[in-house]
Design an enzyme around this catalytic site. Structure first.
Site, PDB file in Angstrom:
ATOM      1  CG  ASP A  51      22.161  14.917 -32.368  1.00  0.00           C
ATOM      2  OD1 ASP A  51      22.703  13.985 -33.006  1.00  0.00           O
ATOM      3  OD2 ASP A  51      20.931  15.082 -32.312  1.00  0.00           O
ATOM      4  CE1 TYR A 110      20.423  11.678 -25.058  1.00  0.00           C
ATOM      5  CE2 TYR A 110      19.215   9.623 -25.254  1.00  0.00           C
ATOM      6  CZ  TYR A 110      20.271  10.430 -25.627  1.00  0.00           C
ATOM      7  OH  TYR A 110      21.176   9.993 -26.552  1.00  0.00           O
TER       8      TYR A 110
END
Length: 260
Positions: A51, A110
């Site tokens: 994002d 992540y």
């Protein structure tokens, strides 16, 4: 022929990975650079779609071209000169024509970084917490993520995902000083912690929503039982806020041995 790119980037100046109208993205910058070098339109497919503002320590992508790359070091130099200082293309190498950067990836990791002290050199890479976070309680809650399959509670509303099922294989908080890779990457970040989550796939905004809800547990605003109840409700409106993008990194991507 199909080629893979291995790269990293600072996500701050980009509107995410994926190309979109009237916005500068990582994908669009790389495609523009490839067009300049090969003098043809070359679409690039990434292993994921970070994002706006999210960083990548390791991203893999593929592209196809009729031009054979015989001197990859020259292509690398040209690419790195063209993409600017916020993207680093580490390598380019040929793969089988049916190898897919996204669909062949078996696992993504992540990391989300939290600091407790002001640090002007790392401010754009961490979220600073002004209060103590109970890491033991956050880890107790995070343990339930590994038992969860449906992550609707942490999925971006009205997304185009066909399913909210994910296989989370690791979810834990550690001190940055206890994470060798993180310590090497960020250097000496005093009083910092890091959340690591590893899964076969992730939903849009999922990690930041998970971290935001776990931070509520760490602050004492939400019990561990309440966290589990949020998972069961499968309602994004019940979960915590989406954390700032600057602390989030796509950290690693795994492929079957024969791919790389």
């Amino acid at each position: 022929m199909r080629y893979f790119l291995k790269l990293s980037y600072n996500g701050k100046p980009f509107h995410g990975w994926q190309s979109q109208p009237n916005a500068v993205t990582v994908q669009s910058v790389i495609e523009s650079a490839l067009k300049t070098i090969f003098r043809e339109e070359i679409p690039v497919t990434g292993a994921g779609r970070t994002d706006t503002g999210v960083h990548a320590r390791k991203m893999l992508a593929h592209f196809d071209t009729d031009s054979e790359i015989t001197r990859p070091e020259r292509i690398l130099n040209s690419l790195n000169n063209l993409v600017g200082r916020n993207i680093f293309i580490e390598s380019v190498f040929p793969v089988e024509n049916d190898t897919h950067a996204r669909f062949d990836a078996t696992e993504r990791t992540y990391k989300y970084f939290v600091s407790f002290a002001k640090n002007p050199f790392l401010d754009e890479l961490c979220w600073k917490s002004n209060t103590h976070l109970d890491m033991e309680r956050m880890n107790e809650a995070a343990g339930f993520l590994i038992q969860t399959k449906d992550f609707t509670s942490f999925a971006k509303l009205h997304s185009d995902a066909r399913t909210n099922i994910c296989d989370v294989r690791e979810a834990r908080w550690t001190g940055i000083s206890d994470d060798i890779e993180a310590r090497k990457f960020l250097g000496d970040l005093n009083h910092g912690i890091v959340f690591t989550i590893r899964a076969d796939r992730f939903l849009r905004n999922m990690v930041r929503a998970v971290v935001g809800t776990l931070v509520d547990v760490g602050k004492g605003k939400l019990s561990v039982e309440g966290f589990v109840d949020i998972i069961r409700r499968q309602d994004r409106c019940e979960a915590g806020i989406s954390m700032p993008a600057k602390g989030l990194f796509l950290w690693d991507i795994k492929y079957p041995f024969e791919v790389l």
